[in-house]
Design a protein around this motif. Structure first.
Motif, PDB file in Angstrom:
ATOM      1  N   ARG A   1       1.549   6.878   3.700  1.00 50.22           N
ATOM      2  CA  ARG A   1       0.566   7.920   4.020  1.00 50.22           C
ATOM      3  C   ARG A   1       1.215   9.224   4.469  1.00 50.22           C
ATOM      4  NH1 ARG A   1      -2.493   4.427   8.366  1.00 50.22           N
ATOM      5  NH2 ARG A   1      -0.292   3.956   8.727  1.00 50.22           N
ATOM      6  N   THR A   2       2.490   9.165   4.860  1.00 56.13           N
ATOM      7  CA  THR A   2       3.168  10.359   5.359  1.00 56.13           C
ATOM      8  C   THR A   2       4.538  10.515   4.713  1.00 56.13           C
ATOM      9  OG1 THR A   2       4.294   9.231   7.189  1.00 56.13           O
ATOM     10  CG2 THR A   2       2.027  10.014   7.602  1.00 56.13           C
TER      11      THR A   2
ATOM     12  N   LYS B   1       0.843  -1.188   0.000  1.00 55.74           N
ATOM     13  CA  LYS B   1       0.000   0.000   0.000  1.00 55.74           C
ATOM     14  C   LYS B   1       0.886   1.248   0.000  1.00 55.74           C
ATOM     15  CE  LYS B   1      -3.936  -2.078   2.408  1.00 55.74           C
ATOM     16  NZ  LYS B   1      -4.817  -2.007   3.611  1.00 55.74           N
TER      17      LYS B   1
ATOM     18  N   GLU C   1       6.927   7.970   6.293  1.00 54.12           N
ATOM     19  CA  GLU C   1       6.728   6.626   5.762  1.00 54.12           C
ATOM     20  C   GLU C   1       7.302   6.505   4.348  1.00 54.12           C
ATOM     21  OE1 GLU C   1       2.723   5.312   5.774  1.00 54.12           O
ATOM     22  OE2 GLU C   1       2.515   5.364   7.965  1.00 54.12           O
TER      23      GLU C   1
END
Length: 291
Positions: free
Chosen positions: A155-156, A152, A159
């Motif tokens: 998200r940041t 996936k 990350e």
């Protein structure tokens, strides 16, 4: 489509267009790398492909799902590699450049291959780095790379940077030193310029939908150099060998210990090879024109 680009050097010098790979922004062509080519006498152009960085996002078309990618049956193909090659030709138009030497890495190699086949009058020479022909049996990733391809999206910012560091620990060059601080800085800069997991998905769909380009590559008539690392785990060396075999007269340079990146330690070999081929191509073209 509007492309974000940057130039280095004197526009009066021979143009050299750099095309980056899947989901990768133009800043992956490090500024020091670009300036080293300027020092060799070239006007260097780097740019964000469509669906990457600050260029146009094709958000009207959703990216393919995991099943579509696994089966290679893309329901809605947003564009193909030929369209991305046409983007590059359009950028040359916008810059008033009649012809350019073109250098592509990974998916960028596929794009410059298509550019040379579709627009032979716009290309002075080709360098295809760590790329392949689209043949399903050539250049396939190593098994240990697949978890990164199927994961996936981050998200940041943090990350994203950590994912990049872990990825290049697997696909990077084992034979050359890796500057992790520089890699982290590049990852952070890419996030700040605008990440697009959906854009990367659409680019991957373009690769799959374009299929095997081996027959089209027979039409490439300009001097061509294929560069590949012996330790590439993302596009295995068979992809480079297949590319060199498909293009008439192409030369193959295998760099020991290089993976799927552009390590500083390999820059002298890569930059010398790019410059030497471009200079020879221009010299031969001038001699042919003089009769």
């Amino acid at each position: 489509v509007t492309l974000c680009y940057e130039t280095f050097g004197d526009p009066a010098d021979p143009a050299l267009l750099l095309v980056m790979g899947l989901g990768t922004q133009m800043i992956a062509w490090h500024e020091d790398f670009c300036r080293a080519l300027v020092d060799r006498g070239f006007f260097v152009v780097r740019f964000d492909n469509r669906d990457s960085g600050r260029s146009t996002r094709i958000d009207a078309v959703p990216p393919p799902g995991p099943l579509e990618l696994a089966t290679r049956r893309i329901k809605r193909v947003p564009y193909t590699l030929d369209d991305m090659a046409d983007d590059a030709a359009g950028l040359l138009d916008a810059l008033g450049l009649e012809r350019a030497h073109v250098v592509g890495a990974s998916m960028g190699g596929m794009i410059v291959q298509s550019l040379a086949a579709r627009h032979p009058d716009r290309v002075r020479s080709v360098v295809s780095i760590m790329s392949t022909t689209g043949n399903r049996f050539k250049g396939q990733p190593a098994v240990r790379v697949y978890p990164f391809l199927l994961a996936k999206p981050p998200r940041t910012r943090e990350e994203s940077v950590e994912r990049l560091v872990k990825l290049f620990a697997v696909i990077g060059s084992p034979g050359f030193a890796r500057d992790e601080a520089e890699l982290r800085a590049q990852g952070a800069a890419a996030w700040d310029r605008g990440p697009s997991a959906a854009g990367t998905g659409r680019q991957l769909a373009a690769i799959l939908a374009s299929g095997d380009r081996t027959r089209a590559l027979r039409r490439v008539s300009v001097p061509t150099l294929v560069i590949h690392g012996t330790a590439d785990r993302l596009v295995r060396p068979s992809g480079g060998r297949a590319t060199a075999a498909a293009i008439p007269g192409a030369r193959l340079l295998m760099i020991d210990g290089m993976g799927h990146d552009l390590p500083r330690g390999a820059w002298p070999q890569i930059i010398d090879a790019i410059a030497d081929q471009a200079i020879a191509a221009d010299r031969d073209a001038a001699a042919a024109a003089a009769g």
